[in-house]
Scaffold this active site. Structure first.
Site, PDB file in Angstrom:
ATOM      1  N   HIS A   7      72.783  76.680  19.367  1.00  0.00           N
ATOM      2  CA  HIS A   7      73.039  77.277  20.685  1.00  0.00           C
ATOM      3  C   HIS A   7      72.249  76.594  21.790  1.00  0.00           C
ATOM      4  O   HIS A   7      71.267  75.899  21.535  1.00  0.00           O
ATOM      5  CB  HIS A   7      72.759  78.788  20.693  1.00  0.00           C
ATOM      6  N   GLU A  43      69.323  89.647  24.840  1.00  0.00           N
ATOM      7  CA  GLU A  43      70.174  88.455  24.781  1.00  0.00           C
ATOM      8  C   GLU A  43      71.588  88.741  24.305  1.00  0.00           C
ATOM      9  O   GLU A  43      71.844  89.763  23.672  1.00  0.00           O
ATOM     10  CB  GLU A  43      69.508  87.382  23.908  1.00  0.00           C
ATOM     11  N   GLN A  59      73.751  81.074  24.461  1.00  0.00           N
ATOM     12  CA  GLN A  59      72.890  82.266  24.362  1.00  0.00           C
ATOM     13  C   GLN A  59      72.363  82.584  25.761  1.00  0.00           C
ATOM     14  O   GLN A  59      71.695  81.742  26.372  1.00  0.00           O
ATOM     15  CB  GLN A  59      71.724  81.980  23.421  1.00  0.00           C
ATOM     16  N   HIS A  83      66.305  76.381  26.492  1.00  0.00           N
ATOM     17  CA  HIS A  83      66.038  75.641  25.247  1.00  0.00           C
ATOM     18  C   HIS A  83      67.328  75.214  24.577  1.00  0.00           C
ATOM     19  O   HIS A  83      68.399  75.727  24.892  1.00  0.00           O
ATOM     20  CB  HIS A  83      65.190  76.491  24.287  1.00  0.00           C
ATOM     21  N   GLU A 133      64.424  74.555  19.402  1.00  0.00           N
ATOM     22  CA  GLU A 133      64.374  75.635  18.421  1.00  0.00           C
ATOM     23  C   GLU A 133      65.097  75.189  17.151  1.00  0.00           C
ATOM     24  O   GLU A 133      66.144  74.536  17.238  1.00  0.00           O
ATOM     25  CB  GLU A 133      65.060  76.872  19.020  1.00  0.00           C
TER      26      GLU A 133
HETATM   27  C1  MC0 Z   1      57.470  75.778  29.498  1.00  0.00           C
HETATM   28  N1  MC0 Z   1      57.592  74.445  29.612  1.00  0.00           N
HETATM   29  C2  MC0 Z   1      58.836  74.091  29.307  1.00  0.00           C
HETATM   30  C3  MC0 Z   1      59.509  75.294  29.010  1.00  0.00           C
HETATM   31  N2  MC0 Z   1      58.624  76.321  29.124  1.00  0.00           N
HETATM   32  N3  MC0 Z   1      59.438  72.889  29.265  1.00  0.00           N
HETATM   33  C4  MC0 Z   1      60.749  72.878  28.930  1.00  0.00           C
HETATM   34  N4  MC0 Z   1      61.461  73.989  28.634  1.00  0.00           N
HETATM   35  C5  MC0 Z   1      60.870  75.209  28.665  1.00  0.00           C
HETATM   36  N5  MC0 Z   1      61.566  76.295  28.376  1.00  0.00           N
HETATM   37  C6  MC0 Z   1      56.537  73.499  29.994  1.00  0.00           C
HETATM   38  C7  MC0 Z   1      55.858  73.949  31.281  1.00  0.00           C
HETATM   39  O1  MC0 Z   1      56.565  73.473  32.405  1.00  0.00           O
HETATM   40  C8  MC0 Z   1      54.488  73.330  31.138  1.00  0.00           C
HETATM   41  O2  MC0 Z   1      54.537  71.993  31.526  1.00  0.00           O
HETATM   42  C9  MC0 Z   1      54.228  73.384  29.632  1.00  0.00           C
HETATM   43  O3  MC0 Z   1      55.517  73.492  29.007  1.00  0.00           O
HETATM   44  C10 MC0 Z   1      53.396  74.592  29.219  1.00  0.00           C
HETATM   45  O4  MC0 Z   1      54.020  75.700  29.792  1.00  0.00           O
HETATM   46  P1  MC0 Z   1      53.215  76.915  30.447  1.00  0.00           P
HETATM   47  O5  MC0 Z   1      54.069  77.528  31.463  1.00  0.00           O
HETATM   48  O6  MC0 Z   1      51.878  76.476  30.826  1.00  0.00           O
HETATM   49  O7  MC0 Z   1      52.981  77.801  29.181  1.00  0.00           O
HETATM   50  P2  MC0 Z   1      53.715  79.042  28.689  1.00  0.00           P
HETATM   51  O8  MC0 Z   1      52.655  80.054  28.446  1.00  0.00           O
HETATM   52  O9  MC0 Z   1      54.852  79.427  29.568  1.00  0.00           O
HETATM   53  O10 MC0 Z   1      54.311  78.555  27.300  1.00  0.00           O
HETATM   54  C11 MC0 Z   1      55.387  77.683  27.207  1.00  0.00           C
HETATM   55  C12 MC0 Z   1      55.864  77.732  25.767  1.00  0.00           C
HETATM   56  C13 MC0 Z   1      56.276  79.182  25.478  1.00  0.00           C
HETATM   57  C14 MC0 Z   1      57.045  76.753  25.621  1.00  0.00           C
HETATM   58  C15 MC0 Z   1      54.734  77.284  24.836  1.00  0.00           C
HETATM   59  O11 MC0 Z   1      57.293  79.593  26.389  1.00  0.00           O
HETATM   60  C16 MC0 Z   1      56.778  79.431  24.071  1.00  0.00           C
HETATM   61  O12 MC0 Z   1      56.000  79.578  23.125  1.00  0.00           O
HETATM   62  N6  MC0 Z   1      58.121  79.483  23.876  1.00  0.00           N
HETATM   63  C17 MC0 Z   1      58.718  79.735  22.547  1.00  0.00           C
HETATM   64  C18 MC0 Z   1      59.264  81.131  22.450  1.00  0.00           C
HETATM   65  C19 MC0 Z   1      60.368  81.419  23.452  1.00  0.00           C
HETATM   66  O13 MC0 Z   1      60.600  80.643  24.383  1.00  0.00           O
HETATM   67  N7  MC0 Z   1      61.015  82.599  23.313  1.00  0.00           N
HETATM   68  C20 MC0 Z   1      62.103  83.037  24.196  1.00  0.00           C
HETATM   69  C21 MC0 Z   1      63.425  82.721  23.639  1.00  0.00           C
HETATM   70  P3  MC0 Z   1      53.533  71.418  32.636  1.00  0.00           P
HETATM   71  O14 MC0 Z   1      53.957  69.993  32.836  1.00  0.00           O
HETATM   72  O15 MC0 Z   1      53.712  72.307  33.831  1.00  0.00           O
HETATM   73  O16 MC0 Z   1      52.175  71.545  31.981  1.00  0.00           O
HETATM   74  S1  MC0 Z   1      63.715  83.709  22.225  1.00  0.00           S
HETATM   75  C22 MC0 Z   1      65.124  83.167  21.508  1.00  0.00           C
HETATM   76  O17 MC0 Z   1      65.711  82.256  22.002  1.00  0.00           O
HETATM   77  C23 MC0 Z   1      65.582  83.905  20.255  1.00  0.00           C
HETATM   78  C24 MC0 Z   1      66.001  85.295  20.603  1.00  0.00           C
HETATM   79  C25 MC0 Z   1      66.704  83.181  19.506  1.00  0.00           C
HETATM   80  O18 MC0 Z   1      67.105  82.071  19.870  1.00  0.00           O
HETATM   81  O19 MC0 Z   1      67.212  83.733  18.515  1.00  0.00           O
END
Ligand code: MC0
Length: 140
Positions: A7, A43, A59, A83, A133
């Site tokens: 997705h 979602e 998604q 993502h 993912e």
């Molecule tokens: C953050 N960054 C991204 C991003 N989110 N880059 C690309 N795509 C994204 N979605 C970048 C930021 O711009 C930053 O870069 C760096 O990563 C660190 O981000 P941050 O803002 O300082 O940190 P956080 O606390 O926002 O963490 C980002 C992180 C977090 C990706 C580690 O969102 C995470 O653990 N995500 C995984 C879980 C998730 O997203 N769940 C929701 C979907 P710079 O250059 O500014 O340092 S759940 C889902 O989808 C399930 C239901 C499913 O599929 O079944």
């Protein structure tokens, strides 16, 4: 390693509005809806096609709070692609293989994902800026 695109996750502020847009404009059907407290999202999955090991979907993701991953993404970047998720045969095995190559895992163990899948995220900074993912779809 990757069998298909499972997705594309799209961050939105209003889930119902985006479901209406995607289903009317692209004639897609919502096949599942879920509130995933652990991931901080409400979602919906819109089916596109079936492939090896599972389907392909759009998604739509609405955050449950501002300090959730999708809430923070919306505040920083606005609505859009959050993502890309790839279908894999065995998520635990694939996590280990990828981690050996130096890519950081955001999950140490698989978590619960859409439609009974098992999922794990890879750090976007290690994948060319793309939050990635891995999805092991539920057995059909
Ligand atoms: C953050 N960054 C991204 C991003 N989110 N880059 C690309 N795509 C994204 N979605 C970048 C930021 O711009 C930053 O870069 C760096 O990563 C660190 O981000 P941050 O803002 O300082 O940190 P956080 O606390 O926002 O963490 C980002 C992180 C977090 C990706 C580690 O969102 C995470 O653990 N995500 C995984 C879980 C998730 O997203 N769940 C929701 C979907 P710079 O250059 O500014 O340092 S759940 C889902 O989808 C399930 C239901 C499913 O599929 O079944």
């Amino acid at each position: 390693m990757f069998m298909r695109i499972d997705h594309i996750g799209i961050a939105c502020r209003d889930l119902e509005e985006k479901i209406a847009f995607f289903s009317e404009t692209f004639e897609l059907t919502v096949v599942a809806r879920e509130v995933n407290e652990e991931q901080g999202v409400k979602e919906a999955m819109l089916h596109i096609a079936d492939g090896e090991g599972g389907g392909s979907y759009i998604q739509l993701l609405e955050p449950l709070s501002e300090d959730s991953p999708v809430g923070k993404f919306l505040a920083k970047r606005g609505e859009g692609v959050h993502h890309v998720a790839f279908g894999v045969r065995d998520v635990t095995e694939t996590m280990a293989k990828i981690n050996e190559k130096g890519v950081r895992l955001l999950d140490q163990h698989p978590r619960h994902g859409s439609m009974g899948s098992e999922i794990a995220f890879l750090h976007p900074k290690d994948v060319g800026g793309m939050l990635t993912e891995l999805v092991q779809a539920a057995k059909r």
